[in-house]
Design a protein around this motif. Sequence first.
Motif, PDB file in Angstrom:
ATOM      1  N   GLU A 108       0.831  -1.196   0.000  1.00  0.00           N
ATOM      2  CA  GLU A 108       0.000   0.000   0.000  1.00  0.00           C
ATOM      3  C   GLU A 108       0.869   1.250   0.000  1.00  0.00           C
ATOM      4  O   GLU A 108       2.098   1.172   0.114  1.00  0.00           O
ATOM      5  N   ALA A 109       0.243   2.407  -0.124  1.00  0.00           N
ATOM      6  CA  ALA A 109       0.978   3.662  -0.215  1.00  0.00           C
ATOM      7  C   ALA A 109       1.807   3.899   1.051  1.00  0.00           C
ATOM      8  O   ALA A 109       1.384   3.588   2.171  1.00  0.00           O
ATOM      9  N   VAL A 110       3.021   4.444   0.866  1.00  0.00           N
ATOM     10  CA  VAL A 110       3.924   4.703   1.984  1.00  0.00           C
ATOM     11  C   VAL A 110       3.370   5.833   2.847  1.00  0.00           C
ATOM     12  O   VAL A 110       2.891   6.853   2.348  1.00  0.00           O
ATOM     13  N   ARG A 111       3.425   5.643   4.166  1.00  0.00           N
ATOM     14  CA  ARG A 111       3.027   6.675   5.123  1.00  0.00           C
ATOM     15  C   ARG A 111       4.241   7.077   5.960  1.00  0.00           C
ATOM     16  O   ARG A 111       5.059   6.233   6.304  1.00  0.00           O
ATOM     17  N   SER A 112       4.347   8.352   6.282  1.00  0.00           N
ATOM     18  CA  SER A 112       5.526   8.891   6.962  1.00  0.00           C
ATOM     19  C   SER A 112       5.233   9.215   8.413  1.00  0.00           C
ATOM     20  O   SER A 112       4.159   9.750   8.747  1.00  0.00           O
ATOM     21  N   PHE A 113       6.222   8.927   9.295  1.00  0.00           N
ATOM     22  CA  PHE A 113       6.120   9.210  10.720  1.00  0.00           C
ATOM     23  C   PHE A 113       7.485   9.672  11.223  1.00  0.00           C
ATOM     24  O   PHE A 113       8.516   9.459  10.577  1.00  0.00           O
ATOM     25  N   THR A 114       7.453  10.288  12.391  1.00  0.00           N
ATOM     26  CA  THR A 114       8.667  10.530  13.163  1.00  0.00           C
ATOM     27  C   THR A 114       8.477   9.835  14.500  1.00  0.00           C
ATOM     28  O   THR A 114       7.499  10.085  15.208  1.00  0.00           O
ATOM     29  N   VAL A 115       9.404   8.947  14.840  1.00  0.00           N
ATOM     30  CA  VAL A 115       9.300   8.152  16.062  1.00  0.00           C
ATOM     31  C   VAL A 115      10.419   8.574  17.001  1.00  0.00           C
ATOM     32  O   VAL A 115      11.597   8.468  16.656  1.00  0.00           O
ATOM     33  N   ALA A 116      10.037   9.060  18.161  1.00  0.00           N
ATOM     34  CA  ALA A 116      11.002   9.505  19.162  1.00  0.00           C
ATOM     35  C   ALA A 116      11.028   8.524  20.322  1.00  0.00           C
ATOM     36  O   ALA A 116      10.055   7.801  20.556  1.00  0.00           O
ATOM     37  N   PRO A 117      12.120   8.459  21.066  1.00  0.00           N
ATOM     38  CA  PRO A 117      12.175   7.580  22.241  1.00  0.00           C
ATOM     39  C   PRO A 117      11.036   7.900  23.207  1.00  0.00           C
ATOM     40  O   PRO A 117      10.769   9.069  23.515  1.00  0.00           O
ATOM     41  N   GLY A 118      10.343   6.855  23.634  1.00  0.00           N
ATOM     42  CA  GLY A 118       9.218   7.045  24.550  1.00  0.00           C
ATOM     43  C   GLY A 118       7.945   7.503  23.882  1.00  0.00           C
ATOM     44  O   GLY A 118       6.925   7.683  24.547  1.00  0.00           O
ATOM     45  N   ARG A 119       7.954   7.665  22.538  1.00  0.00           N
ATOM     46  CA  ARG A 119       6.766   8.128  21.793  1.00  0.00           C
ATOM     47  C   ARG A 119       6.362   7.101  20.739  1.00  0.00           C
ATOM     48  O   ARG A 119       5.876   7.452  19.664  1.00  0.00           O
ATOM     49  N   PHE A 120       6.546   5.824  21.056  1.00  0.00           N
ATOM     50  CA  PHE A 120       6.230   4.765  20.102  1.00  0.00           C
ATOM     51  C   PHE A 120       4.731   4.497  20.000  1.00  0.00           C
ATOM     52  O   PHE A 120       4.265   3.929  19.014  1.00  0.00           O
ATOM     53  N   GLU A 121       3.960   4.923  20.977  1.00  0.00           N
ATOM     54  CA  GLU A 121       2.553   4.548  21.040  1.00  0.00           C
ATOM     55  C   GLU A 121       1.762   5.035  19.831  1.00  0.00           C
ATOM     56  O   GLU A 121       0.832   4.353  19.376  1.00  0.00           O
ATOM     57  N   GLU A 122       2.114   6.195  19.284  1.00  0.00           N
ATOM     58  CA  GLU A 122       1.386   6.676  18.103  1.00  0.00           C
ATOM     59  C   GLU A 122       1.516   5.694  16.949  1.00  0.00           C
ATOM     60  O   GLU A 122       0.522   5.337  16.291  1.00  0.00           O
ATOM     61  N   LEU A 123       2.729   5.222  16.677  1.00  0.00           N
ATOM     62  CA  LEU A 123       2.928   4.240  15.613  1.00  0.00           C
ATOM     63  C   LEU A 123       2.273   2.918  15.980  1.00  0.00           C
ATOM     64  O   LEU A 123       1.676   2.254  15.118  1.00  0.00           O
ATOM     65  N   ALA A 124       2.364   2.530  17.250  1.00  0.00           N
ATOM     66  CA  ALA A 124       1.754   1.272  17.684  1.00  0.00           C
ATOM     67  C   ALA A 124       0.252   1.281  17.443  1.00  0.00           C
ATOM     68  O   ALA A 124      -0.332   0.274  17.032  1.00  0.00           O
ATOM     69  N   ASP A 125      -0.401   2.421  17.693  1.00  0.00           N
ATOM     70  CA  ASP A 125      -1.843   2.511  17.457  1.00  0.00           C
ATOM     71  C   ASP A 125      -2.165   2.327  15.978  1.00  0.00           C
ATOM     72  O   ASP A 125      -3.171   1.680  15.621  1.00  0.00           O
ATOM     73  N   VAL A 126      -1.338   2.887  15.104  1.00  0.00           N
ATOM     74  CA  VAL A 126      -1.552   2.728  13.663  1.00  0.00           C
ATOM     75  C   VAL A 126      -1.413   1.265  13.269  1.00  0.00           C
ATOM     76  O   VAL A 126      -2.227   0.733  12.499  1.00  0.00           O
ATOM     77  N   LEU A 127      -0.406   0.596  13.804  1.00  0.00           N
ATOM     78  CA  LEU A 127      -0.181  -0.813  13.455  1.00  0.00           C
ATOM     79  C   LEU A 127      -1.304  -1.691  14.000  1.00  0.00           C
ATOM     80  O   LEU A 127      -1.754  -2.627  13.326  1.00  0.00           O
ATOM     81  N   ARG A 128      -1.777  -1.417  15.215  1.00  0.00           N
ATOM     82  CA  ARG A 128      -2.873  -2.206  15.779  1.00  0.00           C
ATOM     83  C   ARG A 128      -4.146  -2.054  14.971  1.00  0.00           C
ATOM     84  O   ARG A 128      -4.974  -2.967  14.904  1.00  0.00           O
ATOM     85  N   ALA A 129      -4.318  -0.886  14.345  1.00  0.00           N
ATOM     86  CA  ALA A 129      -5.550  -0.619  13.599  1.00  0.00           C
ATOM     87  C   ALA A 129      -5.567  -1.306  12.238  1.00  0.00           C
ATOM     88  O   ALA A 129      -6.621  -1.380  11.593  1.00  0.00           O
ATOM     89  N   GLU A 130      -4.413  -1.821  11.788  1.00  0.00           N
ATOM     90  CA  GLU A 130      -4.356  -2.486  10.490  1.00  0.00           C
ATOM     91  C   GLU A 130      -4.904  -3.909  10.621  1.00  0.00           C
ATOM     92  O   GLU A 130      -4.338  -4.728  11.342  1.00  0.00           O
ATOM     93  N   PRO A 131      -5.984  -4.233   9.938  1.00  0.00           N
ATOM     94  CA  PRO A 131      -6.503  -5.609  10.020  1.00  0.00           C
ATOM     95  C   PRO A 131      -5.588  -6.583   9.299  1.00  0.00           C
ATOM     96  O   PRO A 131      -5.015  -6.257   8.246  1.00  0.00           O
ATOM     97  N   PHE A 132      -5.439  -7.769   9.853  1.00  0.00           N
ATOM     98  CA  PHE A 132      -4.690  -8.833   9.191  1.00  0.00           C
ATOM     99  C   PHE A 132      -5.642  -9.529   8.234  1.00  0.00           C
ATOM    100  O   PHE A 132      -6.527 -10.280   8.650  1.00  0.00           O
ATOM    101  N   ASP A 133      -5.451  -9.277   6.941  1.00  0.00           N
ATOM    102  CA  ASP A 133      -6.416  -9.732   5.948  1.00  0.00           C
ATOM    103  C   ASP A 133      -5.719  -9.846   4.602  1.00  0.00           C
ATOM    104  O   ASP A 133      -4.899  -8.998   4.237  1.00  0.00           O
ATOM    105  N   GLY A 134      -6.052 -10.890   3.848  1.00  0.00           N
ATOM    106  CA  GLY A 134      -5.518 -11.037   2.500  1.00  0.00           C
ATOM    107  C   GLY A 134      -4.234 -11.849   2.464  1.00  0.00           C
ATOM    108  O   GLY A 134      -3.752 -12.370   3.469  1.00  0.00           O
ATOM    109  N   SER A 135      -3.671 -11.932   1.273  1.00  0.00           N
ATOM    110  CA  SER A 135      -2.484 -12.749   1.028  1.00  0.00           C
ATOM    111  C   SER A 135      -1.214 -11.941   1.254  1.00  0.00           C
ATOM    112  O   SER A 135      -1.248 -10.752   1.558  1.00  0.00           O
TER     113      SER A 135
END
Length: 962
Positions: free
Chosen positions: A295-322
Motif C-alpha cells: 500500500e501507499a507509503v506513510r511517513s512518521f517521526t518516532v522519538a524515544p518514549g513516543r512509540f505509542e502513536e505508531l503502535a496505534d496505527v499498526l494495531r488498527a491495520e486488520p490482518f487480511d488477504g495474502s
Amino acid sequence: MPPPDWRPPAIAVSHNAGQPIQLRAASVEVDVFGDQARTRVELRLFNPNPRVLEGELQFPLQEGQVVTGFALDVNGRLRDAVPVPKAKGQEIFEDIRRRRVDPGLLEAAAGNQYKLRVYPIPAMGERRVVLSITETLARQHDAGVLRVPLAFASTVGQLQVSVRAHGASRQDVQLVQAPAGTELNAGATGMELALQKSQWQAPQGPAGWLQLALRRTGKPQIMVGETGGKTFFAGQIDVRDEPVRRPVPSHIALVWDASASAAAQARVLPVLEAYFRKLGQPVRLSLLVVRNKAEAVRSFTVAPGRFEELADVLRAEPFDGSSNFDDLPIPADVDTTLMVTDGLMTDGKKTIHYTPTAPVMVINGAASADMARLARLADRTGGALVDAALQSPEEGAQAMLMHGWRIAKLSSLSARQLVAPTTRVSQGRISVAGELLDSQARIDITLAHPDGRKRTLALQVNVKPVSGHWPGQQWAQWRSAELAENPGLHSSELQRIAAAHGIAGPNSSLIVLELASDYARYSLPAPPELADEVARLGQQQLAQAAQTRQAHIETMVRQFDEKQRWWDRDFPKDTPKRAEPKAEVQISQGALGSLAGTARQREQAKAAPMPAPAAPAAAAPAAPAPSAAPAMAAEARADTADLRRAKQAATVPAATIALQAWTPDAPYMKRLQNAGKDDLYRVYLDERAAYLSSSSFYMDAAGVFFERGLPDLGLRVLSNLAEMNLENRQLLRLYAYRLVQARRNDLAVPVFERISELAPNEPQSWRDLGLALAENGQPQRAVNALWEVVSQPWNGRFAGINMIALAELNAIAAQASTGTTSGQPALDLGRVDTRLRRNLPLALRVVMAWDTDDTDIDMWVSDPNGERASYANRLSYQGGAMSPDATGGYGPEEFSLKTAKAGKYGVEAQFFGHRQQVLSAGTTVMVRVTTGFGTPQAHDEWTTLRLTRGQETVRVAEIELR
C-alpha cells in the motif's frame, strides 16, 4: 527453555467416527557428536477400530532441525523412503490412493510443521514409522544444549529413550531436565542416558522435555562422510565475537506484513518499542503495509518514549488477504529496514523482492514461519533476525543495534561448494561445510569487522570418512538454506540437492511405495530389494513412451479431421417440422463424441461404479495409409482454402449475454448486501471471525465488493483463498478463476503458474495457464501451454480436454497471425503438428469447468427451437455439438455452434454427483460464454456458481443472438 507455542505430535485420522489411533510404542534414540545430534524416532501406530483407516502424523521440528530419513513397514519389513519433488509426491500419493494401494508420504507444511500420511492402518492392526532428524545444538554459555520433546498428544503405551554422547566424560554432561527414573552412566564410547516408561503421558511445559547440556571442548569439530560417491565435510570452529553498535539510522523503512497468516505477531510490538527507545533520538520512518500488494507509503517521526502513536496505527491495520512481496517501494534514502513478517509468501511470484542496500532487521513472532528464508534475507543484507517467540524485547532490540565479525570469503584449493549456515558469528562459533577433492584440505575463512579489520582463520580437515551420510546432509541443509530466500528461482537445484541427500524441505518430500511397478511408473529411485525389477520395468516403459505419444498424435489427427467435417457441413436453421432421426455425422468419442447415446444408456453408465484411474493407455494406432497421404491432405486443404476463408469471414451475430446472478443464501450475505459502502469492510471484518476457514465466505464477500465498485478491497478479500492452505491447488484454482472473472489476468497468471508446478500431470493446469496468458497478451507462451494439453495422452478421467484445448490454441494462433495481438513477434508453431492447425470460428461457444476432482457436472444448452443439447443429445438439429461427457476430473464440457439461428439460448448446469469431500460446501462451477469465438470480434463473459446437492439444476445464462 523449550520453544513457546510447541504443539506435541498428533495423529489425525480420515474419519471422525470410532476410536482414535493409538500410539502403542515410541522409541527415541539420539547420537551426539560435539555440537551435532542425530535422532531416530520409531513409532508404532495401532488402529483399534474394525475398519481400515488413513492416519496423518502431524509434528513440529525445532529451529535448525531437518528431516533426513523416513521409513515405513511394508509387508512386515521397514522400507526406506526416497526423495521426490514436493508437488510430484502429492500427485503420486493421490493417484495411488485411488487404487487403494497407498504410499506413505512425508512433507514439510507451513513453517517448521511436518506431516506424514500413512495408509492403510489395518483394522485392529498396526504400522511402524521411523523418522531420522539431524540438528546443530543450540548453545547456552559454554555448552551445547540438547532438547528432546517427550510430550505426545495421546498416551504412549511404551516409551524408550536413549542418548549417546560420543567422546564425552561425566564432567562434560549436565542433566538439566529429565523425568524421574532417567539414568546417566558411562558407556563404551562416552556417556549414555536411558529412560523407560509405561503408559507415558508427559507433563505440560519444560517438565515434558529431556534437556542435556554438553560442555564444548573449544577445539574444532569436524565430520567427514560419503554420499553418492562424493566426500563431504562439516566443521565448526570457535570464534570470539566483538560486537559494536551500529550507526543510528536517519531514515527507517518499516515493512509490516498485514496478511491473514501474520495475525499471530502479538510479540513484535514490544521488540519495536525497545528498539526505538534504545536508539536514543527521533528518527524518520516510512511505513509500508503489505498484503496482496504494497500500500501507499506513510511517513512518521518516532522519538524515544513516543512509540505509542505508531503502535496505534499498526494495531488498527486488520490482518487480511495474502502476502505479496514482489514489489516493495522502499524509499531510496532508507539506511535501515525493519521487516515484520513470517516469511510465508502466498501470492504473486512468492518472492521477497528486496533490492536496496540497507540492512534488513527481520522480526517474527509467529509460531509457523519460514525461518530459513528470513535468516537468509537478514544474512545477505548484513542485518539481523529476531525471533520474538524466543527472545525478550530487550534481547531482540540489542541484536538489531549491534553487529560484529562476519564471513567475507570462504576458499580452499582442496574443497569446493563451501557453504556456511550464516555469515555471522553465531553462539560463539562459525560453521562450514563442503565437498572434499582430496583426503586432506585447508579451509580459509576470511572474516571482516565493521571497524575495517580483517582476519583469516584456517580449518584443517584431516579426518577419515566414517560419519556416513551425515556431513553431506549437513551441507545439503545449509546450501538449501542459502537458496531459501527465493526458492522459486532455484527450484531445480533444490530438488537435485534433496534427491542426492534424501532430505525433506520446502521443495521436496520423502515417499514410500508398495509396488515395484509404481517406482518404475513414476521414475523414482528403487529400494534395494526392488532395484532389479524396477530397472526392468523402467526399460519397458521407456520403450513404450515414444510409441504411446505418437499414437496419441495420430488419434488426435483423426478426431480433428472428423471435427472439421462437422464444421464444414451446413446445418438447417429453420424450425424442424417433425421429429425424425438426425443425419449421421462420423465423429468419434474423442472429437465430439458418439451421437447415438441415449439418456437410458447414460443413466446405466452413471449407476456403475466410477472406474479406478490407471496409467494413461496407449492410444489406438492410426489406420494404415499411403505415404503420400499427408501431401494429398495438404493439397485438399489448399483447394478448399477460399471456401474456408469465406466461412471464417462470416458475420458474427449481435449478442446479448445475460448471466444468471447466483446469490448464496448464507446468513452473512444479507448483512453484507445491506451495508452501506463506507461500512462494508467493517461489516466484512465483523462477520469474518465466524468463517475464517470458509472459502465460500471469501468468494461471496469479494463479489459484493466488486459489485459495489470497490475492486481493491475485493481483490484483498479474495486473496485470502491463497492464505487458507499454501499448496491446495483447488483453492488456488478458485482464486485464479475469480481473478480472471474480475478481468485481472495479470494477477491470475502467477497463480496458474504455481498450480502448474503443483499439478503438472493435470491438463487443467496447463489449459488454465494458457488461456490466462492469451488474455494477458502473451500468445506464444499461451500456445506452448495449450500444446502441452493437446499433445499428451492424459489419464482417462480427463478424456475430451485435448480437443477443447486444440480449438483454443488455433483460435489464439489465428488472432495473433491477423495482428490482433499487436506488437508481438510472429508465433512459432513449429511444435504443433501441421495437420492440427486450422481455426474453426464459432458463433457461440460455452465451456464449463469445476473445481473438485472426481466430480460429475452436466451442461445443457437449449436453442430457439426448444431443443436441448446435452449428454443425451450430442448433436442438435441446427448443428450444436456437445463434447464428450466429463464424469470425472474437473471437466471441462464444451458446447459449439458454428452458425447460430437468431433467438434465445439458455445454459443450465446440473450437479449429478461426486466421489470427493469438497472444500466449500459444494462444487464451484465456472462457465465461460463466448460469441464470435476464433474471430477478432470474440466477446467473453464469465460467471461462477456453487452447486451443493445431487441432481441440483441451476440456470446459468441466457444468450440472445440477433
